[in-house]
Structure formats: C-alpha cells, structure tokens
Design an enzyme around this catalytic site. Structure first.
Site, PDB file in Angstrom:
ATOM      1  CG  ASP A   1      -2.143  -1.245   1.391  1.00 37.24           C
ATOM      2  OD1 ASP A   1      -2.665  -1.417   0.390  1.00 37.24           O
ATOM      3  OD2 ASP A   1      -2.296  -1.487   2.691  1.00 37.24           O
TER       4      ASP A   1
ATOM      5  CG  ASP B   1      -0.432   5.681   5.759  1.00 39.35           C
ATOM      6  OD1 ASP B   1      -0.782   5.251   7.313  1.00 39.35           O
ATOM      7  OD2 ASP B   1       0.026   5.211   4.868  1.00 39.35           O
TER       8      ASP B   1
ATOM      9  CD  GLU C   1      -0.871  -1.173   7.330  1.00 39.22           C
ATOM     10  OE1 GLU C   1      -1.000  -0.531   8.254  1.00 39.22           O
ATOM     11  OE2 GLU C   1      -0.747  -1.425   6.351  1.00 39.22           O
ATOM     12  CD  GLU C   2       2.575   2.571   7.642  1.00 39.00           C
ATOM     13  OE1 GLU C   2       3.283   2.446   6.374  1.00 39.00           O
ATOM     14  OE2 GLU C   2       0.975   2.238   7.588  1.00 39.00           O
TER      15      GLU C   2
ATOM     16  CG  ASP D   1      -2.858   0.444  10.561  1.00 40.94           C
ATOM     17  OD1 ASP D   1      -2.077   1.334  10.208  1.00 40.94           O
ATOM     18  OD2 ASP D   1      -3.973  -0.510   9.824  1.00 40.94           O
TER      19      ASP D   1
ATOM     20  CG  LEU E   1      -2.842   7.014  10.065  1.00 40.92           C
ATOM     21  CD1 LEU E   1      -3.762   7.503   8.946  1.00 40.92           C
ATOM     22  CD2 LEU E   1      -3.577   8.443  11.160  1.00 40.92           C
ATOM     23  CG  ASP E   2      -7.693   1.564  10.294  1.00 39.35           C
ATOM     24  OD1 ASP E   2      -7.154  -0.073   9.669  1.00 39.35           O
ATOM     25  OD2 ASP E   2      -8.419   1.577   9.814  1.00 39.35           O
TER      26      ASP E   2
ATOM     27  CD  GLU F   1      -5.484  -3.233   9.277  1.00 40.47           C
ATOM     28  OE1 GLU F   1      -5.337  -2.336   8.761  1.00 40.47           O
ATOM     29  OE2 GLU F   1      -5.736  -4.459   8.785  1.00 40.47           O
TER      30      GLU F   1
HETATM   31  P1  FDP Z   1      -6.883   1.900   4.354  1.00 37.84           P
HETATM   32  O1  FDP Z   1      -6.555   0.829   3.115  1.00 37.84           O
HETATM   33  O2  FDP Z   1      -7.617   3.377   3.566  1.00 37.84           O
HETATM   34  O3  FDP Z   1      -5.953   1.858   5.479  1.00 37.84           O
HETATM   35  O4  FDP Z   1      -6.697  -1.318   6.376  1.00 37.84           O
HETATM   36  C1  FDP Z   1      -7.525  -0.913   5.978  1.00 37.84           C
HETATM   37  C2  FDP Z   1      -8.222   0.057   5.464  1.00 37.84           C
HETATM   38  O5  FDP Z   1      -8.004   1.291   4.742  1.00 37.84           O
HETATM   39  C3  FDP Z   1      -8.677  -0.421   6.301  1.00 37.84           C
HETATM   40  O6  FDP Z   1      -9.240   1.176   7.199  1.00 37.84           O
HETATM   41  C4  FDP Z   1     -10.231  -0.378   5.767  1.00 37.84           C
HETATM   42  O7  FDP Z   1     -11.438  -1.143   5.882  1.00 37.84           O
HETATM   43  C5  FDP Z   1     -10.439  -1.139   4.463  1.00 37.84           C
HETATM   44  O8  FDP Z   1      -8.549  -0.621   4.711  1.00 37.84           O
HETATM   45  C6  FDP Z   1     -10.735  -0.417   3.227  1.00 37.84           C
HETATM   46  O9  FDP Z   1     -10.931  -1.302   2.236  1.00 37.84           O
HETATM   47  P2  FDP Z   1     -11.226  -0.645   0.315  1.00 37.84           P
HETATM   48  O10 FDP Z   1      -9.979   0.272   0.267  1.00 37.84           O
HETATM   49  O11 FDP Z   1     -10.615  -2.387  -0.598  1.00 37.84           O
HETATM   50  O12 FDP Z   1     -12.551  -0.842   0.777  1.00 37.84           O
END
Ligand code: FDP
Length: 328
Positions: free
Chosen positions: A61, A67, A89-90, A108, A110-111, A271
């Site tokens: 990602d 982040d 995660e980073e 994580d 920054l989720d 997560e």
């Molecule tokens: P993000 O990539 O924006 O950090 O774990 C990451 C996450 O968001 C979750 O917070 C979220 O539920 C999911 O991914 C969103 O994924 P999609 O973009 O596939 O919907």
C-alpha cells in the site's frame, strides 16, 4: 496523564509488574494518539498529510505522510514505556526497543489512510502481548493471548475503545483538558441487527458464501432473510467497528479473487485480532467466516485474514452460508 483510568481498568490482570507495565504502556499510547488526533484536527492546515511519500508498506500500500508520522510518534512514545518489541504495519520487521522489558506492542499506526484527506474518521489500532524472550515469538501466536487490545478513533470525538479481557470500555478525549475520560464502562453490541458493512464494489470477486449472503440481504423482506437490510460503509475499519459497537451490525472484508486478496485485505496481528478482542468482550463475534479470529495462530507478521465481525446473530448467519458451501 493522558488517560484517567477507571478503577476497573485491568483489574482482571494480577496486580504486580504486568498490570503496572500495561497501564504505563496504555498511557504512552494515549499520549501518542492524542498528539496524532491534534495533527488530524488541523487537516489541510498541516499541509500534505494525505500525500504519498513514494514509499510503500509491507503489503504494497502506498504510504501517506500521516502513516509515517503516526508510526514515528507511536515509536517515540513506546520508547518511554516498558515495551520490548514493536511490530508496525509501516515497518517490515519488528523493532526491538529494550528486550529486557515485559511487553510487546503491535499497531496499525494510522488506519483508514485513504480517508486522510476527506475529513472522515480514521484511527490507530493496537494489540499488546506479554513479551517472550524472542521478538518473533512475542507476536507469532494466537490473538487470544493478547492481554490488551483496542483502537483510537479520530473523528467528531477522539475516542479509545479498549479491553483487557474483562469487558470493553470506551474513553473519550476531553479536548479542553487533554485527558481521555471513561464514557462507557461496559459496552454491549446488540445481538441482532439488519445493517451490514462491506465494500460492495468487489461483489463479483467475493467468495461464494459472502456473495450469497449479500444477495439475500438485497432481496429484503421478500427474500429468504425476510427483512429489509441497510448498508453503511465508511471505509476506515476503526470507524465501521465503532459504529457496530454502538448500534450493532456486521462488517465483512472477505477473501476474494483479486491478485493478493485471497485472504482479504486486513491484517491479523494489528487489525483483525484487536478488533475481534474488543468485539467479543462486548458480546459480539469475530470470525474469518469459518472459525474464531482469536483462535488463528499468526504465521507471519503481516499476514492477512478474511474478517467478519459484529452482532452475534448475523455473524453466525454468515458462518452458516460457509457451512452450506462446504456441504456442496
Ligand atoms: P485503508 O486502506 O484506507 O487504510 O486496513 C486498511 C483499510 O483502509 C481499512 O481501514 C478499511 O476497512 C479497508 O482498508 C478499506 O479497503 P477498501 O479500500 O478495499 O474498501
């Protein structure tokens, strides 16, 4: 002091070094996350929080500036706490802070990174274990071995949802005083609900049981489920989890047939496991569709897992769709 613990906090953990260490570590995390929430509150005034850094995390990602900054803030805070190891995660590998200390923290930092620039709730997720004498063995274990798990949400309020295995509590940051205060002493998820959360744009990629369940939800009162279903999807795990804890519902991020998504998108260690811990402690359930999340041993640090959690009844219903498929 960043958090004013309730008298009941961590009472299930035997008084002594471990309980003291846990309280110090949660204080450190609360201080760090108060800082991150202040940065979030400035939004575009902070310039480029959501800008891509050009780097990528272990999962590929794109990393955003916030982040990286959040990870640095949490690392710095944990350096002052009784923490031996930090898994983020980073970061590709575990960071050893002081191997003589009693705790191991995964996070994580920054989720919900894709929501940074949109003024939508984002957060920090964390999981705490008793450290073992080896960094990897401190994390490669079942989520049921967590001694504490939870998440902070940076939204209209900055909140902390946390458990040490004796119920789930919510604290809310009093912005004037800069202290997290207890808001809900014993959170309970409604056992049943007709609200679901899923990224429906992946419909044609999903595993069959999830597709069958959602198709039945869409049929509403005239379909086999006999009820009208509603959908909510914030797209930040912490925000969707916070809503489900407050008013019930089910969240699903299943495995799908896109490249790299066989086990879904979310990571087991920092997560799925902490969210499962708070959800179960609030009376809900969390599975990968087939089995309990907290029973799944972690095989690799950044392992993904399909995630289904929320009110007990719909989580069990989804489990029944998987069982039906296994019988075919
Ligand atoms: P993000 O990539 O924006 O950090 O774990 C990451 C996450 O968001 C979750 O917070 C979220 O539920 C999911 O991914 C969103 O994924 P999609 O973009 O596939 O919907």
């Amino acid at each position: 002091m960043a958090i004013n613990f309730s008298a009941a906090f961590a009472k299930n953990i035997q008084a002594g070094e471990m309980r003291v260490a846990l309280r110090e570590t949660v204080q450190a995390l609360a201080g760090a996350c108060k800082h991150i929430s202040q940065i979030c509150a400035h939004g575009p005034l902070e310039h480029g929080l959501g800008a891509k850094t050009g780097g990528a995390n272990t999962d590929g990602d794109a990393q955003k500036a916030l982040d990286v900054r959040s990870d640095e803030i949490i690392t710095a805070a944990l350096e002052t706490a009784p923490v031996a190891y930090y898994a983020s995660e980073e970061q590709d590998d575990i960071v050893t802070l002081d191997a003589s200390k009693p705790l191991a923290v995964a996070s994580d930092p920054l989720d919900g990174s894709s929501n940074i620039d949109t003024n939508v709730s984002i957060g920090t997720v964390f999981s705490i274990f008793a450290a073992k004498d080896d960094a990897r063995r401190s994390f490669l274990r079942r989520g049921s071995e967590q001694i504490c798990g939870g998440f902070f949400v940076y939204g209209p309020q900055t909140s902390l949802v946390i458990t040490t295995g004796a119920g789930t509590q919510t604290y809310v940051l009093d912005p004037g005083r800069g202290v997290f205060e207890l808001a809900i002493a014993d959170m309970k998820i409604a056992p049943a609900s007709t609200e679901y959360a899923i990224n429906a744009s992946n419909h044609h990629h999903w595993e069959t049981p999830i597709r069958a369940f959602i198709e039945d939800c869409l049929l509403g009162a005239s379909g086999p489920l006999g009820e009208k279903y509603n959908m909510r999807w914030v797209g930040s795990l912490v925000a969707d989890a916070g809503r489900i804890l407050s008013r019930g519902g089910i969240f699903m991020y299943p495995g799908d047939n896109r490249a790299g998504y066989r086990d879904g998108r979310l990571r087991l260690l920092y997560e799925a496991a902490p969210v499962a811990f708070v959800v179960e402690q609030a009376g809900g359930a969390a599975t990968d569709g087939k089995g309990r999340i907290l029973d799944i041993p972690l095989a690799s640090l950044h392992q993904r897992i399909p995630l289904v959690f929320g009110s007990k009844t719909p989580v069990q219903m989804v489990g029944d769709y998987y069982k039906k498929q296994d019988m075919l």
